[in-house]
Design an enzyme around this catalytic site. Structure first.
Site, PDB file in Angstrom:
ATOM      1  N   CYS A  65     -14.822  21.359 -13.078  1.00  0.00           N
ATOM      2  CA  CYS A  65     -15.965  20.762 -12.389  1.00  0.00           C
ATOM      3  C   CYS A  65     -15.800  19.242 -12.329  1.00  0.00           C
ATOM      4  CB  CYS A  65     -17.255  21.121 -13.128  1.00  0.00           C
ATOM      5  SG  CYS A  65     -18.747  20.470 -12.316  1.00  0.00           S
ATOM      6  N   CYS A  69     -21.166  16.073 -17.029  1.00  0.00           N
ATOM      7  CA  CYS A  69     -22.259  16.445 -17.937  1.00  0.00           C
ATOM      8  C   CYS A  69     -21.707  16.614 -19.362  1.00  0.00           C
ATOM      9  CB  CYS A  69     -22.921  17.741 -17.475  1.00  0.00           C
ATOM     10  SG  CYS A  69     -23.494  17.679 -15.758  1.00  0.00           S
ATOM     11  N   CYS A  72     -21.208  20.182 -21.184  1.00  0.00           N
ATOM     12  CA  CYS A  72     -20.645  21.339 -20.495  1.00  0.00           C
ATOM     13  C   CYS A  72     -19.164  21.530 -20.776  1.00  0.00           C
ATOM     14  CB  CYS A  72     -20.873  21.196 -18.989  1.00  0.00           C
ATOM     15  SG  CYS A  72     -20.367  22.660 -18.055  1.00  0.00           S
ATOM     16  N   CYS A 109     -27.275  36.856 -11.855  1.00  0.00           N
ATOM     17  CA  CYS A 109     -27.229  35.422 -11.620  1.00  0.00           C
ATOM     18  C   CYS A 109     -25.807  35.022 -11.262  1.00  0.00           C
ATOM     19  CB  CYS A 109     -27.695  34.674 -12.866  1.00  0.00           C
ATOM     20  SG  CYS A 109     -29.361  35.146 -13.399  1.00  0.00           S
ATOM     21  N   CYS A 142     -29.973  35.876  -8.076  1.00  0.00           N
ATOM     22  CA  CYS A 142     -30.250  34.450  -8.224  1.00  0.00           C
ATOM     23  C   CYS A 142     -28.937  33.698  -8.088  1.00  0.00           C
ATOM     24  CB  CYS A 142     -30.892  34.174  -9.585  1.00  0.00           C
ATOM     25  SG  CYS A 142     -31.220  32.421  -9.913  1.00  0.00           S
ATOM     26  N   CYS A 202     -36.079  28.757 -10.209  1.00  0.00           N
ATOM     27  CA  CYS A 202     -35.748  28.973 -11.617  1.00  0.00           C
ATOM     28  C   CYS A 202     -35.207  27.656 -12.152  1.00  0.00           C
ATOM     29  CB  CYS A 202     -34.709  30.087 -11.727  1.00  0.00           C
ATOM     30  SG  CYS A 202     -34.041  30.342 -13.378  1.00  0.00           S
ATOM     31  N   ARG A 272     -37.245  32.545 -20.359  1.00  0.00           N
ATOM     32  CA  ARG A 272     -35.999  33.267 -20.628  1.00  0.00           C
ATOM     33  C   ARG A 272     -35.219  32.580 -21.749  1.00  0.00           C
ATOM     34  NH1 ARG A 272     -32.648  33.126 -15.602  1.00  0.00           N
ATOM     35  NH2 ARG A 272     -34.493  34.228 -14.862  1.00  0.00           N
TER      36      ARG A 272
END
Length: 393
Positions: A65, A69, A72, A109, A142, A202, A272
């Site tokens: 990626c 972040c 992550c 998801c 999702c 979400c 969740r």
């Protein structure tokens, strides 16, 4: 305790607690913990009974990626020894999703690393959604693809997506300490785009980076204002090879207080338990079902979770039941045209996501006892999507 009685009354009426009340939940002692769980459990049962919704993650594209972040394992510069692969084909993703659905999941998801999807990526995911729904007509899908450009949410909706996940992660004031490659406002904009397109929004948070109680309350109140249908609560998984590998700031008791606070502030939404529950809640996971009405089944994006069979046994042993495909998750007032409004005030799991570990504890907030480091509980995913091994579901 007067505080808990007040919070239960407000939760049953969908009224917003005050910030002071939310902070007070986080400041309760371990001696008061069962009282806190019992009180929040009344609110949870009022709106969701004893049902537990199962969700299943399919990591469509893992690693590499360009975003930085800090939490992550897939971030730019990550040295975490995770699976790395490019886009799964629609039939591969559909096959991966089928394992979760066979295990009892009612929502799939679809997650992909990256800043956000190109139009070609939206086409890929649209084909994947159609492939999954051809095999499982009633499944909820999702998507979690990062920052959305104009028109992309509408295209996903037209392809059959039911929801879109994009977490706020932490408070606006500390967001700049997570990443430099996008902003908190970018995340808010994507949640609003999804909502405006008719997708079920979400959006959640990640705890465990040394953030203050004020930061946690700030992000949960911001989420309430955005009015998502589901709020995933992630607990940092400190992956080796990431900047936050040494951050072990959570205890099972702390996690339960955070979940209770979220339930009181967002009484009628799907709360969740997402990434990190096995690492930080451990044997206290069954108690968390009295607070949250939704969990992920099996593995996460780049880490392994509790065995799917153990998840199902835990739910049954705790006196709960798996929500069926024909049951509606949300209360009636939140269905039939979006998320519904809250009186009195305003999907995904980034395992290990959260605020930067350099955030210091507030002088006014009680310091949480640091958890003992348990790197033995952080297992990198080596099965399921992107491998030739059977998934955990």
């Amino acid at each position: 305790m007067d505080l808990l009685n007040t919070l239960v009354d407000k939760g049953l009426r969908r009224e917003t607690p005050t910030r002071a009340e939310a902070l007070a939940v986080l400041a309760t002692t371990d001696d008061e913990l069962l009282d806190v769980v019992a009180a929040a459990g009344k609110v949870r049962r009022h709106w969701f009974g004893r049902r537990v919704k199962l969700n299943y993650l399919v990591n469509l594209k893992s690693g590499l990626c360009p975003e930085d972040c800090s939490y992550c394992s897939q971030r730019l510069g990550s040295k975490a020894d995770i699976l790395k692969y490019t886009w799964l084909k629609p039939d591969e993703a559909s096959q991966a999703a089928a394992a979760g659905l066979a295990g009892g999941a009612k929502r799939v998801c679809l997650v992909a690393s990256g800043r956000g999807p190109t139009d070609r990526d939206v086409d890929r995911v649209s084909d994947t959604i159609k492939a999954i729904k051809e095999q499982n007509e009633d499944v909820e899908v999702c998507a979690c693809l990062g920052l959305l450009s104009d028109g992309q949410a509408e295209r996903l909706r037209e392809a059959g997506a039911d929801a879109y996940n994009h977490n706020l992660n932490t408070s606006e004031s500390t967001y700049g300490e997570i990443t430099t490659t996008h902003t908190y406002a970018d995340r808010v904009d994507t949640v609003r785009k999804a909502h405006a397109a008719g997708l079920s929004a979400c959006s959640g948070l990640i705890a465990g980076m040394g953030e203050t109680d004020e930061d946690l309350v700030d992000v949960v109140f911001s989420l309430r204002e955005l009015d998502p249908d589901s709020v995933p609560v992630n607990f940092l998984i400190p992956f080796e090879g990431t900047p936050l590998a040494k951050e072990w700031n959570l205890t099972p008791q702390r996690c339960l207080r955070i979940l209770a606070m979220v339930r009181f502030v967002c009484p009628d939404v799907e709360v969740r338990i997402a990434g990190g529950r096995e690492v930080h809640l451990r044997t206290m996971q069954p108690l968390a079902l009295h607070l949250a009405n939704s969990i992920f089944l099996g593995d996460y994006l780049t880490s392994e979770g509790q065995a799917g069979k153990a998840d199902l046994e835990m739910i049954a042993d705790a006196g709960f039941e798996v929500e069926g495909a024909g049951e509606v998750t949300l209360p009636e007032h939140r269905t039939g045209g979006g998320c519904g409004s809250h009186e009195g005030g305003g999907c995904g799991s980034h395992e290990g996501g959260g605020v930067c570990g350099t955030v210091s504890a507030s002088a006014s907030a009680p310091a949480a006892s640091a958890d003992e480091p348990r790197p033995d509980l952080v297992a990198v995913r080596r099965r399921g999507a992107g491998t030739d091994l059977a998934p955990n579901a």
